[in-house]
Write a protein that holds these residues in place. Structure first.
Motif, mmCIF file in Angstrom:
data_model
loop_
_atom_site.group_PDB
_atom_site.id
_atom_site.type_symbol
_atom_site.label_atom_id
_atom_site.label_comp_id
_atom_site.label_asym_id
_atom_site.label_seq_id
_atom_site.Cartn_x
_atom_site.Cartn_y
_atom_site.Cartn_z
ATOM 1 N N LYS A 76 -24.591 7.930 -7.396
ATOM 2 C CA LYS A 76 -25.998 7.568 -7.575
ATOM 3 C C LYS A 76 -26.113 6.158 -8.144
ATOM 4 O O LYS A 76 -26.954 5.359 -7.704
ATOM 5 C CB LYS A 76 -26.680 8.575 -8.507
ATOM 6 C CG LYS A 76 -26.877 9.949 -7.904
ATOM 7 C CD LYS A 76 -27.492 10.901 -8.908
ATOM 8 C CE LYS A 76 -27.623 12.314 -8.341
ATOM 9 N NZ LYS A 76 -28.171 13.259 -9.352
ATOM 10 N N GLU A 77 -25.275 5.867 -9.127
ATOM 11 C CA GLU A 77 -25.303 4.527 -9.721
ATOM 12 C C GLU A 77 -24.886 3.478 -8.703
ATOM 13 O O GLU A 77 -25.483 2.400 -8.611
ATOM 14 C CB GLU A 77 -24.379 4.491 -10.942
ATOM 15 C CG GLU A 77 -24.464 3.194 -11.732
ATOM 16 C CD GLU A 77 -23.688 3.275 -13.036
ATOM 17 O OE1 GLU A 77 -22.472 3.024 -12.995
ATOM 18 O OE2 GLU A 77 -24.292 3.604 -14.055
ATOM 19 N N TYR A 78 -23.864 3.800 -7.919
ATOM 20 C CA TYR A 78 -23.383 2.885 -6.873
ATOM 21 C C TYR A 78 -24.495 2.581 -5.872
ATOM 22 O O TYR A 78 -24.721 1.428 -5.491
ATOM 23 C CB TYR A 78 -22.188 3.536 -6.177
ATOM 24 C CG TYR A 78 -21.785 2.918 -4.866
ATOM 25 C CD1 TYR A 78 -21.208 1.657 -4.808
ATOM 26 C CD2 TYR A 78 -21.964 3.618 -3.667
ATOM 27 C CE1 TYR A 78 -20.823 1.096 -3.601
ATOM 28 C CE2 TYR A 78 -21.582 3.063 -2.459
ATOM 29 C CZ TYR A 78 -21.007 1.805 -2.425
ATOM 30 O OH TYR A 78 -20.639 1.258 -1.232
ATOM 31 N N ASN A 79 -25.215 3.634 -5.448
ATOM 32 C CA ASN A 79 -26.288 3.434 -4.478
ATOM 33 C C ASN A 79 -27.419 2.596 -5.042
ATOM 34 O O ASN A 79 -28.049 1.812 -4.323
ATOM 35 C CB ASN A 79 -26.822 4.793 -4.008
ATOM 36 C CG ASN A 79 -25.831 5.528 -3.127
ATOM 37 O OD1 ASN A 79 -25.035 4.907 -2.447
ATOM 38 N ND2 ASN A 79 -25.882 6.854 -3.144
ATOM 39 N N GLU A 80 -27.690 2.741 -6.338
ATOM 40 C CA GLU A 80 -28.721 1.912 -6.965
ATOM 41 C C GLU A 80 -28.317 0.452 -6.942
ATOM 42 O O GLU A 80 -29.134 -0.437 -6.660
ATOM 43 C CB GLU A 80 -28.966 2.388 -8.395
ATOM 44 C CG GLU A 80 -29.703 3.722 -8.478
ATOM 45 C CD GLU A 80 -29.799 4.238 -9.900
ATOM 46 O OE1 GLU A 80 -29.213 3.609 -10.801
ATOM 47 O OE2 GLU A 80 -30.459 5.274 -10.102
ATOM 48 N N TYR A 81 -27.053 0.164 -7.231
ATOM 49 C CA TYR A 81 -26.576 -1.220 -7.191
ATOM 50 C C TYR A 81 -26.596 -1.765 -5.764
ATOM 51 O O TYR A 81 -26.902 -2.945 -5.546
ATOM 52 C CB TYR A 81 -25.164 -1.316 -7.771
ATOM 53 C CG TYR A 81 -25.144 -1.395 -9.278
ATOM 54 C CD1 TYR A 81 -25.701 -2.475 -9.948
ATOM 55 C CD2 TYR A 81 -24.574 -0.378 -10.038
ATOM 56 C CE1 TYR A 81 -25.694 -2.545 -11.328
ATOM 57 C CE2 TYR A 81 -24.566 -0.433 -11.430
ATOM 58 C CZ TYR A 81 -25.123 -1.528 -12.064
ATOM 59 O OH TYR A 81 -25.123 -1.592 -13.426
ATOM 60 N N ARG A 82 -26.281 -0.912 -4.788
ATOM 61 C CA ARG A 82 -26.331 -1.366 -3.396
ATOM 62 C C ARG A 82 -27.750 -1.763 -3.014
ATOM 63 O O ARG A 82 -27.971 -2.751 -2.315
ATOM 64 C CB ARG A 82 -25.834 -0.262 -2.457
ATOM 65 C CG ARG A 82 -24.348 -0.029 -2.513
ATOM 66 C CD ARG A 82 -23.873 0.808 -1.357
ATOM 67 N NE ARG A 82 -23.997 0.074 -0.102
ATOM 68 C CZ ARG A 82 -23.511 0.512 1.055
ATOM 69 N NH1 ARG A 82 -22.915 1.680 1.104
ATOM 70 N NH2 ARG A 82 -23.643 -0.198 2.151
ATOM 71 N N ARG A 83 -28.716 -0.984 -3.486
ATOM 72 C CA ARG A 83 -30.101 -1.303 -3.160
ATOM 73 C C ARG A 83 -30.529 -2.605 -3.825
ATOM 74 O O ARG A 83 -31.340 -3.356 -3.292
ATOM 75 C CB ARG A 83 -31.025 -0.166 -3.577
ATOM 76 C CG ARG A 83 -30.799 1.109 -2.777
ATOM 77 C CD ARG A 83 -31.807 2.173 -3.113
ATOM 78 N NE ARG A 83 -33.138 1.796 -2.649
ATOM 79 C CZ ARG A 83 -34.213 2.544 -2.810
ATOM 80 N NH1 ARG A 83 -34.110 3.713 -3.417
ATOM 81 N NH2 ARG A 83 -35.376 2.145 -2.382
ATOM 82 N N ILE A 84 -29.964 -2.906 -4.995
ATOM 83 C CA ILE A 84 -30.303 -4.146 -5.688
ATOM 84 C C ILE A 84 -29.693 -5.358 -4.992
ATOM 85 O O ILE A 84 -30.362 -6.363 -4.736
ATOM 86 C CB ILE A 84 -29.827 -4.091 -7.155
ATOM 87 C CG1 ILE A 84 -30.641 -3.064 -7.952
ATOM 88 C CG2 ILE A 84 -29.941 -5.470 -7.813
ATOM 89 C CD1 ILE A 84 -30.092 -2.799 -9.336
ATOM 90 N N VAL A 144 -27.291 6.253 0.632
ATOM 91 C CA VAL A 144 -28.400 5.364 0.237
ATOM 92 C C VAL A 144 -29.697 5.862 0.851
ATOM 93 O O VAL A 144 -30.734 5.943 0.188
ATOM 94 C CB VAL A 144 -28.121 3.912 0.675
ATOM 95 C CG1 VAL A 144 -29.311 3.014 0.352
ATOM 96 C CG2 VAL A 144 -26.859 3.373 0.004
ATOM 97 N N SER A 147 -31.040 8.963 -0.708
ATOM 98 C CA SER A 147 -31.517 8.787 -2.081
ATOM 99 C C SER A 147 -32.995 8.427 -2.141
ATOM 100 O O SER A 147 -33.597 8.458 -3.212
ATOM 101 C CB SER A 147 -30.692 7.701 -2.791
ATOM 102 O OG SER A 147 -30.974 6.402 -2.274
#
Length: 218
Positions: A76-84, A144, A147
């Motif tokens: 989940k954290e990884y996907n948030e960083y990918r979106r950023i 991603v 999510s």
């Protein structure tokens, strides 16, 4: 997830604890986390309490492995960083056309689904789905997409048979509006099903094995 836990899990994952148990002392973990041995021992106990890790106490060193919960929270954290850092308003999925088993067409053409597709997606789908096998390097992008909320298509019962909920994600293939549909009971990890108002195989002259790009709205 608390940042102090995610930081510790990232360090453990980098040491290989996602795939298998790793042997590590509290002192070694303290060095990796830039804290004292006592603080590292406390962090291990906290991670155990939160069920982020499991531990096997050996004669000299403890063995630690991330749990499914720990891995999923890291994802989940990884996907948030990918979106950023990687994603703006869309993500592009690359894959190849594949023949399905015909089940998609049967489910899609149910009246209760069709009415919702028309109302919520803005088009009445052709009675069938286009199956695309996602390239291995793009599998992570599916997490991603999942999510985000997507468009909820409610399930229903008909003649004693239940049809589950579906989540739709608006997309485009070569600038043609379409949508990825993810059934609640989907068994596929690397296959996406596309619905569109047009017969995409005919409209775009697609055959099995052809490579396509699907641009998914976020």
């Amino acid at each position: 997830m608390d940042e102090k836990y995610s930081f510790a899990l990232r360090k453990l994952a980098l040491l290989g604890a996602m795939d298998d148990y790793i042997a590590i002392s509290s002192r070694e973990l303290g060095d990796a986390l830039e804290m004292s041995q006592q603080s590292a021992s406390k962090r291990i106990l906290e991670l155990l309490d939160e069920k982020y890790i499991v531990r096997d106490l050996g004669a000299r060193k403890q063995r630690i492995k991330l749990t499914t919960k720990g891995i999923e929270d890291l994802k989940k954290e990884y996907n948030e960083y990918r979106r950023i850092f990687e994603i703006t308003d869309h993500v592009t999925i690359h894959g190849t056309i594949q023949s399905g088993m015909g089940e998609g067409g049967y489910y899609i053409c149910q009246d209760q689904y069709m009415k919702q597709f028309k109302e919520k997606l803005g088009f009445l789908p052709f009675e069938g789905t286009l199956n695309i096998q996602v390239d291995s390097e793009d599998i992570g992008k599916l997490d991603v997409i999942r999510s985000i909320a997507g468009v909820s298509i409610n399930g229903f019962s008909n003649n004693g048979r239940s049809f589950g909920d579906v989540v739709a994600y608006k997309a485009k293939i070569r600038n043609i509006d379409c949508a990825i549909v993810v059934p609640e009971r989907s068994h596929y990890a690397d296959i996406i099903e596309i619905i569109c108002q047009y017969h995409l195989r005919r409209t775009l002259s697609l055959e099995d094995g052809d490579h396509v790009d699907v641009k998914v709205e976020l």
